[in-house]
Design a protein around this motif. Structure first.
Motif, PDB file in Angstrom:
ATOM      1  N   ASN A 165       0.817  -1.216   0.000  1.00  0.00           N
ATOM      2  CA  ASN A 165       0.000   0.000   0.000  1.00  0.00           C
ATOM      3  C   ASN A 165       0.850   1.264   0.000  1.00  0.00           C
ATOM      4  OD1 ASN A 165      -2.384  -1.477   0.075  1.00  0.00           O
ATOM      5  ND2 ASN A 165      -2.381  -1.574   2.308  1.00  0.00           N
ATOM      6  N   LYS A 166       2.111   1.144   0.442  1.00  0.00           N
ATOM      7  CA  LYS A 166       2.995   2.299   0.519  1.00  0.00           C
ATOM      8  C   LYS A 166       4.364   1.931  -0.041  1.00  0.00           C
ATOM      9  CE  LYS A 166       0.783   4.190   4.697  1.00  0.00           C
ATOM     10  NZ  LYS A 166       1.000   4.615   6.093  1.00  0.00           N
ATOM     11  N   TYR A 167       5.114   2.967  -0.398  1.00  0.00           N
ATOM     12  CA  TYR A 167       6.467   2.755  -0.928  1.00  0.00           C
ATOM     13  C   TYR A 167       7.339   3.929  -0.514  1.00  0.00           C
ATOM     14  CZ  TYR A 167      10.329   1.998  -4.154  1.00  0.00           C
ATOM     15  OH  TYR A 167      11.574   1.783  -4.688  1.00  0.00           O
ATOM     16  N   LYS A 168       8.566   3.641  -0.064  1.00  0.00           N
ATOM     17  CA  LYS A 168       9.501   4.695   0.340  1.00  0.00           C
ATOM     18  C   LYS A 168      10.456   4.977  -0.825  1.00  0.00           C
ATOM     19  CE  LYS A 168      10.961   4.863   4.563  1.00  0.00           C
ATOM     20  NZ  LYS A 168      11.679   4.607   5.841  1.00  0.00           N
ATOM     21  N   VAL A 169      10.537   6.229  -1.215  1.00  0.00           N
ATOM     22  CA  VAL A 169      11.299   6.646  -2.389  1.00  0.00           C
ATOM     23  C   VAL A 169      12.802   6.506  -2.159  1.00  0.00           C
ATOM     24  CG1 VAL A 169      11.807   8.574  -3.951  1.00  0.00           C
ATOM     25  CG2 VAL A 169       9.489   8.250  -3.060  1.00  0.00           C
ATOM     26  N   ILE A 170      13.486   5.971  -3.180  1.00  0.00           N
ATOM     27  CA  ILE A 170      14.947   5.912  -3.195  1.00  0.00           C
ATOM     28  C   ILE A 170      15.457   7.089  -4.023  1.00  0.00           C
ATOM     29  CG2 ILE A 170      16.944   4.519  -3.896  1.00  0.00           C
ATOM     30  CD1 ILE A 170      15.185   2.050  -3.589  1.00  0.00           C
ATOM     31  N   ALA A 171      16.609   7.612  -3.684  1.00  0.00           N
ATOM     32  CA  ALA A 171      17.161   8.773  -4.374  1.00  0.00           C
ATOM     33  C   ALA A 171      17.215   8.543  -5.882  1.00  0.00           C
ATOM     34  CB  ALA A 171      18.555   9.097  -3.838  1.00  0.00           C
ATOM     35  N   THR A 174      11.654   8.462  -9.984  1.00  0.00           N
ATOM     36  CA  THR A 174      10.516   9.277 -10.356  1.00  0.00           C
ATOM     37  C   THR A 174       9.238   8.506 -10.031  1.00  0.00           C
ATOM     38  OG1 THR A 174      10.365   8.411 -12.608  1.00  0.00           O
ATOM     39  CG2 THR A 174      11.833  10.303 -12.239  1.00  0.00           C
ATOM     40  N   LEU A 175       8.127   9.214 -10.000  1.00  0.00           N
ATOM     41  CA  LEU A 175       6.860   8.560  -9.686  1.00  0.00           C
ATOM     42  C   LEU A 175       6.478   7.563 -10.772  1.00  0.00           C
ATOM     43  CD1 LEU A 175       4.556   8.437  -7.644  1.00  0.00           C
ATOM     44  CD2 LEU A 175       3.361  10.156  -9.003  1.00  0.00           C
ATOM     45  N   LEU A 176       6.805   7.874 -12.010  1.00  0.00           N
ATOM     46  CA  LEU A 176       6.509   6.965 -13.120  1.00  0.00           C
ATOM     47  C   LEU A 176       7.226   5.634 -12.935  1.00  0.00           C
ATOM     48  CD1 LEU A 176       5.217   6.494 -15.910  1.00  0.00           C
ATOM     49  CD2 LEU A 176       7.296   7.450 -16.923  1.00  0.00           C
ATOM     50  N   GLU A 177       8.502   5.709 -12.581  1.00  0.00           N
ATOM     51  CA  GLU A 177       9.289   4.490 -12.363  1.00  0.00           C
ATOM     52  C   GLU A 177       8.712   3.670 -11.216  1.00  0.00           C
ATOM     53  OE1 GLU A 177      13.049   6.222 -11.652  1.00  0.00           O
ATOM     54  OE2 GLU A 177      13.605   6.399 -13.749  1.00  0.00           O
ATOM     55  N   ILE A 178       8.313   4.356 -10.151  1.00  0.00           N
ATOM     56  CA  ILE A 178       7.769   3.668  -8.970  1.00  0.00           C
ATOM     57  C   ILE A 178       6.464   2.963  -9.319  1.00  0.00           C
ATOM     58  CG2 ILE A 178       6.785   4.029  -6.674  1.00  0.00           C
ATOM     59  CD1 ILE A 178       8.840   6.297  -6.313  1.00  0.00           C
ATOM     60  N   ILE A 192      -2.532   8.793  -8.183  1.00  0.00           N
ATOM     61  CA  ILE A 192      -1.507   8.752  -7.135  1.00  0.00           C
ATOM     62  C   ILE A 192      -0.904  10.135  -6.922  1.00  0.00           C
ATOM     63  CG2 ILE A 192       0.728   7.746  -6.512  1.00  0.00           C
ATOM     64  CD1 ILE A 192      -0.161   5.240  -8.068  1.00  0.00           C
ATOM     65  N   ILE A 193      -0.766  10.917  -8.017  1.00  0.00           N
ATOM     66  CA  ILE A 193      -0.281  12.298  -7.885  1.00  0.00           C
ATOM     67  C   ILE A 193      -1.229  13.101  -7.004  1.00  0.00           C
ATOM     68  CG2 ILE A 193       0.060  14.463  -9.143  1.00  0.00           C
ATOM     69  CD1 ILE A 193       1.155  12.815 -11.469  1.00  0.00           C
ATOM     70  N   ALA A 194      -2.529  12.967  -7.267  1.00  0.00           N
ATOM     71  CA  ALA A 194      -3.525  13.705  -6.485  1.00  0.00           C
ATOM     72  C   ALA A 194      -3.590  13.202  -5.049  1.00  0.00           C
ATOM     73  CB  ALA A 194      -4.895  13.569  -7.152  1.00  0.00           C
ATOM     74  N   LEU A 195      -3.505  11.887  -4.865  1.00  0.00           N
ATOM     75  CA  LEU A 195      -3.596  11.307  -3.530  1.00  0.00           C
ATOM     76  C   LEU A 195      -2.463  11.769  -2.628  1.00  0.00           C
ATOM     77  CD1 LEU A 195      -4.879   9.225  -1.560  1.00  0.00           C
ATOM     78  CD2 LEU A 195      -3.433   7.478  -2.624  1.00  0.00           C
ATOM     79  N   ASN A 196      -1.255  11.941  -3.207  1.00  0.00           N
ATOM     80  CA  ASN A 196      -0.083  12.302  -2.417  1.00  0.00           C
ATOM     81  C   ASN A 196       0.285  13.786  -2.523  1.00  0.00           C
ATOM     82  OD1 ASN A 196       1.281   9.541  -1.440  1.00  0.00           O
ATOM     83  ND2 ASN A 196       0.419   9.204  -3.468  1.00  0.00           N
ATOM     84  N   ASN A 197      -0.573  14.574  -3.217  1.00  0.00           N
ATOM     85  CA  ASN A 197      -0.317  16.016  -3.383  1.00  0.00           C
ATOM     86  C   ASN A 197       1.082  16.293  -3.932  1.00  0.00           C
ATOM     87  OD1 ASN A 197      -2.867  16.773  -2.275  1.00  0.00           O
ATOM     88  ND2 ASN A 197      -2.040  16.366  -0.236  1.00  0.00           N
ATOM     89  N   ASN A 200       5.782  17.819  -8.450  1.00  0.00           N
ATOM     90  CA  ASN A 200       6.605  17.401  -9.589  1.00  0.00           C
ATOM     91  C   ASN A 200       6.891  15.908  -9.463  1.00  0.00           C
ATOM     92  OD1 ASN A 200       8.465  16.962 -11.616  1.00  0.00           O
ATOM     93  ND2 ASN A 200       9.652  18.806 -11.193  1.00  0.00           N
ATOM     94  N   PRO A 201       6.241  15.073 -10.276  1.00  0.00           N
ATOM     95  CA  PRO A 201       6.445  13.614 -10.170  1.00  0.00           C
ATOM     96  C   PRO A 201       7.827  13.162 -10.601  1.00  0.00           C
ATOM     97  CG  PRO A 201       5.075  14.139 -12.060  1.00  0.00           C
ATOM     98  CD  PRO A 201       5.252  15.416 -11.312  1.00  0.00           C
ATOM     99  N   ASN A 202       8.596  14.062 -11.217  1.00  0.00           N
ATOM    100  CA  ASN A 202       9.948  13.711 -11.648  1.00  0.00           C
ATOM    101  C   ASN A 202      11.012  14.064 -10.620  1.00  0.00           C
ATOM    102  OD1 ASN A 202       9.203  12.649 -14.189  1.00  0.00           O
ATOM    103  ND2 ASN A 202       9.020  14.714 -15.012  1.00  0.00           N
ATOM    104  N   LYS A 203      10.605  14.777  -9.543  1.00  0.00           N
ATOM    105  CA  LYS A 203      11.555  15.150  -8.493  1.00  0.00           C
ATOM    106  C   LYS A 203      10.943  14.809  -7.142  1.00  0.00           C
ATOM    107  CE  LYS A 203      14.021  18.813 -10.990  1.00  0.00           C
ATOM    108  NZ  LYS A 203      14.435  20.231 -11.000  1.00  0.00           N
ATOM    109  N   LEU A 204      11.221  13.620  -6.681  1.00  0.00           N
ATOM    110  CA  LEU A 204      10.727  13.163  -5.384  1.00  0.00           C
ATOM    111  C   LEU A 204      11.859  13.199  -4.366  1.00  0.00           C
ATOM    112  CD1 LEU A 204       8.673  10.063  -6.592  1.00  0.00           C
ATOM    113  CD2 LEU A 204       7.844  12.385  -6.196  1.00  0.00           C
ATOM    114  N   GLU A 205      11.512  13.403  -3.117  1.00  0.00           N
ATOM    115  CA  GLU A 205      12.512  13.454  -2.053  1.00  0.00           C
ATOM    116  C   GLU A 205      12.844  12.037  -1.587  1.00  0.00           C
ATOM    117  OE1 GLU A 205      14.155  16.058  -0.892  1.00  0.00           O
ATOM    118  OE2 GLU A 205      13.117  17.373  -2.305  1.00  0.00           O
ATOM    119  N   PRO A 206      14.135  11.715  -1.407  1.00  0.00           N
ATOM    120  CA  PRO A 206      14.509  10.397  -0.865  1.00  0.00           C
ATOM    121  C   PRO A 206      13.870  10.183   0.502  1.00  0.00           C
ATOM    122  CG  PRO A 206      16.434  11.542  -1.740  1.00  0.00           C
ATOM    123  CD  PRO A 206      15.317  12.538  -1.757  1.00  0.00           C
ATOM    124  N   GLY A 207      13.279   9.030   0.701  1.00  0.00           N
ATOM    125  CA  GLY A 207      12.611   8.737   1.959  1.00  0.00           C
ATOM    126  C   GLY A 207      11.150   9.123   1.977  1.00  0.00           C
TER     127      GLY A 207
END
Length: 214
Positions: A165-171, A174-178, A192-197, A200-207
């Protein structure tokens, strides 16, 4: 290929959907074509494995020399393991998503090509074939009091992979890859973009934690 992202996208890839139809000759009607279900899809392409760090190479997993990928290919072949083959295609604009290729395949064969024109880099020709899971069937025959027999077939099915149900971003992700890695495709990307507010889906913060359901 499996959990390994190739460093350079192949410039050309061929997907061959094999034909299993059968043509027969009838005495009075000439040739007819007996339609069958399609055969297994075959995929073939050549991929460059750089031995140096170039600006056009994807370093999503970090820099690895050709030996790393060759060892991966050898493992997939020698262990007789089927794996997921995913190709993600993007157009010119940010959200211009094209069709995807997502197949369960086996590595049929690969050829390592060393050419002086490639310098220290290695080119590998790869051929994959679609893999369809199969299982043995158990035939159960029951006889009632009147001697009438009925048969039923029990077929063992592969267990479906449970999606987190959840995923922690690796450095660097991008959201597309995830989405394509965790869900198998990008069909729910906008939700998912709307759900997580996400701005920029191409620049996510690690963690950063991405939720797939409310």
């Amino acid at each position: 290929m499996d959990k390994t992202q190739l460093p350079v996208p192949p410039p050309k890839m061929q997907l061959k959907i094999n034909n299993k139809n059968k043509t027969v000759n009838l005495i009075n009607d000439g040739e007819v074509n007996i339609l069958k279900t399609p055969g297994l899809t075959e995929v073939s392409f050549e991929v460059l494995l750089p031995n140096s760090q170039y600006p056009f190479v994807s370093y999503f997993m970090g820099f690895f020399k050709p030996e790393y990928f060759l060892n991966t290919f050898d493992k997939l072949k020698s262990t007789q393991t089927s794996f997921q083959f995913i190709v993600c295609r993007l157009g010119a604009s940010l959200f211009d998503f094209m069709f995807d290729t997502n197949l369960k395949v086996s590595l049929e064969d690969y050829e390592v090509i060393e050419d002086a024109s490639n310098g220290r880099d290695v080119m590998v020709s790869i051929r994959l074939k679609q893999y369809k899971p199969y299982a043995t069937k158990v035939l159960n025959v029951k006889e009632d009091k009147d001697g009438k027999k009925t048969a039923t077939v029990d077929k063992k099915r592969e267990a479906k992979k449970e999606i987190a149900n959840k995923y922690k971003v690796i450095a660097g992700q991008t959201l597309l890859e995830i989405c394509r890695k965790q869900l198998g495709d990008s069909s729910h990307l906008q939700e998912i973009i709307a759900l997580n507010n996400i701005v920029n889906p191409n620049k996510l913060e690690p963690g950063q934690v991405i939720k797939f359901v409310k």
